[in-house]
Every structure is written in structure tokens, then in C-alpha cells.
Scaffold this active site. Structure first.
Site, PDB file in Angstrom:
ATOM      1  N   GLY A 148       0.825  -1.203   0.000  1.00 42.00           N
ATOM      2  CA  GLY A 148       0.000   0.000   0.000  1.00 42.00           C
ATOM      3  C   GLY A 148       0.861   1.256   0.000  1.00 42.00           C
ATOM      4  N   ARG A 184      -2.176   0.092  -8.644  1.00 39.23           N
ATOM      5  CA  ARG A 184      -1.657   1.414  -9.060  1.00 39.23           C
ATOM      6  C   ARG A 184      -0.144   1.308  -9.327  1.00 39.23           C
ATOM      7  NH1 ARG A 184      -3.910   6.003  -4.982  1.00 39.23           N
ATOM      8  NH2 ARG A 184      -3.548   4.553  -3.294  1.00 39.23           N
ATOM      9  N   LYS A 212     -10.882  -3.819  11.677  1.00 35.86           N
ATOM     10  CA  LYS A 212      -9.712  -3.452  12.488  1.00 35.86           C
ATOM     11  C   LYS A 212      -9.701  -4.231  13.812  1.00 35.86           C
ATOM     12  CE  LYS A 212      -7.605  -0.668   9.741  1.00 35.86           C
ATOM     13  NZ  LYS A 212      -6.329  -1.133   9.140  1.00 35.86           N
ATOM     14  N   TYR A 236     -15.395  -0.937   8.610  1.00 41.18           N
ATOM     15  CA  TYR A 236     -13.972  -0.597   8.768  1.00 41.18           C
ATOM     16  C   TYR A 236     -13.508  -0.943  10.183  1.00 41.18           C
ATOM     17  CZ  TYR A 236      -9.852   2.456   9.159  1.00 41.18           C
ATOM     18  OH  TYR A 236      -8.594   2.957   9.374  1.00 41.18           O
ATOM     19  N   GLY A 295      -0.427   4.913  -0.852  1.00 40.21           N
ATOM     20  CA  GLY A 295      -1.513   5.495  -0.061  1.00 40.21           C
ATOM     21  C   GLY A 295      -1.043   6.614   0.856  1.00 40.21           C
ATOM     22  N   GLN A 296      -1.968   7.094   1.729  1.00 33.83           N
ATOM     23  CA  GLN A 296      -1.652   8.262   2.555  1.00 33.83           C
ATOM     24  C   GLN A 296      -0.446   8.006   3.454  1.00 33.83           C
ATOM     25  OE1 GLN A 296      -4.322   9.225   5.833  1.00 33.83           O
ATOM     26  NE2 GLN A 296      -3.847  11.406   5.700  1.00 33.83           N
ATOM     27  N   ASN A 301      -0.302  -8.181  -4.059  1.00 27.27           N
ATOM     28  CA  ASN A 301      -1.731  -8.309  -3.778  1.00 27.27           C
ATOM     29  C   ASN A 301      -1.858  -9.157  -2.526  1.00 27.27           C
ATOM     30  OD1 ASN A 301      -4.370  -9.066  -3.542  1.00 27.27           O
ATOM     31  ND2 ASN A 301      -4.640  -9.610  -5.711  1.00 27.27           N
TER      32      ASN A 301
HETATM   33  C1  VAH Z   1     -10.735   7.193   8.356  1.00 27.20           C
HETATM   34  N1  VAH Z   1      -8.606   8.391   8.232  1.00 27.20           N
HETATM   35  O1  VAH Z   1     -11.256   8.291   8.576  1.00 27.20           O
HETATM   36  C2  VAH Z   1      -9.210   7.093   8.508  1.00 27.20           C
HETATM   37  C3  VAH Z   1      -8.844   6.696   9.909  1.00 27.20           C
HETATM   38  C4  VAH Z   1      -9.213   7.053  12.307  1.00 27.20           C
HETATM   39  C5  VAH Z   1      -9.638   7.404  10.962  1.00 27.20           C
HETATM   40  O2  VAH Z   1      -8.900   5.341  10.100  1.00 27.20           O
HETATM   41  O3  VAH Z   1     -11.358   6.215   8.017  1.00 27.20           O
END
Ligand code: VAH
Length: 317
Positions: free
Chosen positions: A8, A35, A144, A140, A11-12, A51
């Protein structure tokens, strides 16, 4: 830690972690899924198409570059994950499981970021404890929590050196915002320099934990360099730096751009997610187990963000 694969890397976090690790003298392979690698990464060292879900290809890359440590930064962030939850599960859980199996086989160390996204409405919001209830309402956040538990499982059962941090919202000027709930805190700087105004999707009074990217990069590297014998938590360290709402952020921007105008058009999805997350974290465990200390306050971050964005768009800030 010597030979590192960053998954990754466009990415950011990855876009800045690769140069930061290379500057520390590590051999770093910049991995991207579909990418093309960033030109700067291509110019300064090896790259690879990786991947998380392709075990054999990932194994080939690990063996080809004699990788001993993987920073897995592949993720679909909170807001985007709500529109494609199964893809978010694939990357955030099946991908992590695939990587942990590979780590077991090749004795790799693994860093997979966790997030304040693991917390939910039942979690105490002020000074959120290290060990507390984690019942997130987002896919999300669920991925996690699963990632933290899988990493602990592989450490306890197979001795895999898996470590992670619960990152707050991360703020940087290198990559544009990408589908996160906290990304308003990046967007606002760009719009302040470009237009002198910003229409905020998060309501006034909504506090969230935030962190400037240089602090976030240093936290990941310091955790992975830490002596394992001093660690107790390994996966899921709370790390705290800043906590602010849109009004406080706008006030910091107005120190430099007095005419900056903030208005609101609250996005219900983002607002719901933001309200389910903490205001601030208790990071005592990270401070005592591996010496975590943030270095950037809100105004210092604002000055750098405005200066760097102005350089990128050729304006005075
Ligand atoms: C989001 N920037 O907003 C990410 C992050 C804690 C937030 O995981 O999903």
C-alpha cells in the site's frame, strides 16, 4: 528489521513511510496493488506489484527481496468501506490473515495499522482506555478489531512478531484525502489555501483524535524497532497527539489566513461515524512500553500544512 516490504505504498501513510524508512537506511520495497508505484519510490529503490490476497505472488516477492518485515498499509477507509463492505472485509481481514500465514511460514515481523475505528458508541469517549469495549458500528472498525485479534492470535499461538497502533485521523499534505471520516481535517487546509473558505461535512463540536503524519510515521517505526521484551500490548496501542473539532481547526488556520470562512453542510454518514469514535485517547501504555511521545501540536501542524500546500499550488498562504 532490515529488508522491508511496504504494502500500500502509494496510499496516505505508505507514500511517506517509504522515503522515511529509506532515509533511516533500511532496504525498502515499495509495494502497490494495481496502481503504478509513485515516481519517487521508483527512483529511489525497488518496487513490486503485490496483492495481499495472492499468497503465492506475495511469497515470491518476500523471497525475491529477502524481506524480514512487512508494513501492511492496504486498507479501504471508513466512509468508503460503508459503500463496499465485502471488499473492505477482503482487504482488512482475509488479506491480513493471508499475510499472517506468510509471516508464520517465513518468520516475518508484521505491522498492520489499527485505528480509533475499533471503538464504538459504548466505548468511553474521553481519554479512551487502552483496554476497553470495542463494538464498532462500521465495517472498517469491525475489520480493524478482527485484525487486532488475528495478530494477537498469531503472536500467541505461532510466535509471529505482529504489532500495531490504533491511529487517530492522520493529516498530511502529500496525498489527497481518500474516503476517510477524518479527511475533512486534510481537505480544509487545501480549500483554505485554494478558496479561503470550506464547507465542512462534520458538525461543530465534534471532537476526534488526530495526528500529523510525521508523528504517525515515527510511531510506526519506533514501535517496530522497540525491544519486544518491553512490550505487553503489541497489537492495538492507543497513540494520541491532538484532539480538535472543526471550529478549533478553523481558528488555527485563521492565525495565518484571517479571512478564512468556515461553513457547514453536515454529511449524515460521516457525522454518525465521527460521533461513534472517541474524542481523545489514553496512550499511557504506548508511552510506558515503548516511549511514545507526540511532537506536533495543532498550530505547528497548521503552519507546515499551509506552507507546503501553498508551495504545491503556487500560492502565498
Ligand atoms: C478514516 N482516516 O477516517 C481514517 C482513519 C481514524 C480514521 O482510520 O477512516
Amino acid at each position: 528489521m532490515k529488508n522491508i516490504l511496504v504494502i500500500g505504498s502509494a496510499g496516505q501513510i505508505g507514500s511517506e513511510l517509504v522515503p522515511a524508512l529509506r532515509e533511516k537506511g533500511y532496504f525498502v520495497v515499495a509495494g502497490t496493488s494495481g496502481r503504478t508505484p509513485l515516481p519517487a519510490h521508483l527512483a529511489d529503490g525497488p518496487t513490486a506489484i503485490v496483492n495481499l490476497l495472492d499468497h503465492d505472488a506475495l511469497l515470491g516477492t518476500v523471497d525475491r527481496f529477502r524481506v524480514d518485515t512487512v508494513f501492511n498499509l492496504a486498507a479501504i477507509l471508513s466512509a468508503t468501506a460503508e459503500s463496499k463492505p465485502l471488499a473492505a472485509w477482503d482487504v482488512g481481514v482475509n488479506g491480513v490473515l493471508n499475510l499472517l500465514e506468510l509471516a508464520r511460514d517465513r518468520r516475518l515481523s508484521v505491522f498492520t495499522p489499527s485505528s480509533i475505528g475499533v471503538f464504538g458508541p459504548e466505548t468511553p469517549h474521553a481519554a479512551t482506555p487502552q483496554d476497553t469495549v470495542c463494538r464498532p458500528r462500521t465495517m472498517y472498525g469491525i475489520t480493524k478489531v478482527a485484525g487486532e485479534l488475528l495478530s494477537d492470535y498469531y503472536r500467541n499461538k505461532y510466535g509471529v512478531d505482529a504489532r500495531s497502533l490504533r491511529y487517530p485521523g492522520l493529516i498530511s499534505y502529500v496525498t489527497p484525502p481518500g474516503g476517510g471520516t477524518t479527511d475533512y481535517a486534510v481537505d480544509i487546509y487545501w480549500k483554505a489555501v485554494q478558496n479561503g473558505a470550506y464547507e465542512c461535512p462534520i458538525a461543530a463540536g465534534t471532537f476526534m483524535p488526530m495526528m500529523f503524519m510525521p508523528d504517525a510515521l515515527r510511531a510506526a517505526v519506533e514501535l517496530m524497532e522497540a525491544d519486544a521484551s518491553h512490550l505487553r500490548h503489541f497489537n492495538s496501542f492507543n497513540v494520541h497527539a491532538l484532539s480538535f473539532d472543526p471550529e478549533a481547526l478553523a481558528a488555527s488556520i485563521r492565525r495565518r489566513l484571517p479571512d478564512f470562512r468556515l461553513s457547514y453542510k453536515v454529511n449524515p454518514l460521516l457525522q454518525d461515524i465521527a460521533e461513534s469514535w472517541p474524542d481523545a485517547l489514553d496512550d499511557t501504555a504506548a508511552r510506558s512500553e515503548w516511549g511514545w511521545r507526540p511532537q506536533y501540536g495543532l498550530d505547528a501542524m497548521t503552519d507546515i500544512m499551509l506552507d507546503e500546500i501553498a508551495k504545491r499550488i503556487g500560492k502565498n498562504a
